[in-house]
Every structure is written in structure tokens, then in C-alpha cells.
Scaffold this motif. Structure first.
Motif, PDB file in Angstrom:
ATOM      1  N   ARG A  66       0.833  -1.206   0.000  1.00 25.54           N
ATOM      2  CA  ARG A  66       0.000   0.000   0.000  1.00 25.54           C
ATOM      3  C   ARG A  66       0.872   1.263   0.000  1.00 25.54           C
ATOM      4  NH1 ARG A  66      -4.075   0.649   4.807  1.00 25.54           N
ATOM      5  NH2 ARG A  66      -2.117   0.658   5.948  1.00 25.54           N
ATOM      6  N   SER A  85       2.467   1.717  -3.346  1.00 27.67           N
ATOM      7  CA  SER A  85       1.538   2.093  -4.422  1.00 27.67           C
ATOM      8  C   SER A  85       1.274   3.603  -4.433  1.00 27.67           C
ATOM      9  CB  SER A  85       0.225   1.328  -4.288  1.00 27.67           C
ATOM     10  OG  SER A  85      -0.501   1.757  -3.163  1.00 27.67           O
ATOM     11  N   LEU A  96       7.463  -0.689  -6.601  1.00 30.87           N
ATOM     12  CA  LEU A  96       6.745  -1.849  -7.132  1.00 30.87           C
ATOM     13  C   LEU A  96       7.267  -2.201  -8.516  1.00 30.87           C
ATOM     14  CD1 LEU A  96       3.051  -0.998  -6.184  1.00 30.87           C
ATOM     15  CD2 LEU A  96       4.481  -2.772  -5.184  1.00 30.87           C
ATOM     16  N   LYS A 133       2.155  -2.656 -11.590  1.00 27.06           N
ATOM     17  CA  LYS A 133       1.109  -1.761 -11.115  1.00 27.06           C
ATOM     18  C   LYS A 133       0.326  -2.483 -10.015  1.00 27.06           C
ATOM     19  CE  LYS A 133       0.564   0.438 -15.582  1.00 27.06           C
ATOM     20  NZ  LYS A 133      -0.313   0.666 -16.715  1.00 27.06           N
ATOM     21  N   PRO A 134      -0.179  -1.750  -9.037  1.00 28.36           N
ATOM     22  CA  PRO A 134      -0.920  -2.403  -7.937  1.00 28.36           C
ATOM     23  C   PRO A 134      -2.079  -3.271  -8.426  1.00 28.36           C
ATOM     24  CG  PRO A 134      -0.512  -0.111  -7.406  1.00 28.36           C
ATOM     25  CD  PRO A 134      -0.058  -0.317  -8.831  1.00 28.36           C
TER      26      PRO A 134
END
Length: 82
Positions: A12, A15, A61, A64-65
């Protein structure tokens, strides 16, 4: 597990930020620093996140989330998960 919960919280934080340091993740998500380092290593080995070295380094990351599932994250943390 507690590690899986922390891993989701780390994802989280990542992101929301392009590159973020372990200290900032730990502070933002209220995760003890030693857990943050340990979980980030596991997520890096699973190619979910990647690390950047140096004074402006941190983690980001790899995908992509919306391309990640909870299963991917949990499997990176708990290798016995099937």
C-alpha cells in the motif's frame, strides 16, 4: 499472519509513492523497522518490488498495484502456501 498483514501494508505504501525508503515505509505504516527490512527482502526475491541503492534509494513496485493479487503477496511471504 502478521508478516502477511505487514506485506500488504508495505505494498500500500509503495503504491502511493514511486520510490520510498524503508524508514519512510516503517513510519508511514507503523511497522517495526526490522520487519520492514525482512519483508522487503522477501518481496524483492519474489520480484514484486525492486530496490534502489544510494542516498535517494528505496523500494518501488515492479508491477502496477492492480496487476498484483493478495495471493502473490502472501505466497512471497509464506512459501508453504499452495
Amino acid at each position: 499472519t502478521k508478516e502477511c498483514d505487514y506485506a500488504v501494508r508495505i505494498i500500500r505504501a509503495l503504491s502511493k509513492n514511486p520510490i520510498i525508503s524503508v524508514q519512510d515505509i516503517s513510519s508511514e505504516e507503523c511497522i517495526p523497522m526490522q520487519y520492514t527490512y525482512k519483508i522487503c527482502r522477501k518481496l524483492t526475491r519474489a520480484h514484486i518490488i525492486k530496490s534502489h541503492r544510494g542516498s535517494t534509494g528505496g523500494y518501488e513496485l515492479c508491477k502496477k498495484p492492480e496487476e498484483l493479487s493478495l495471493y502473490d503477496v502472501f505466497k512471497a511471504i509464506d512459501t508453504n502456501l499452495q
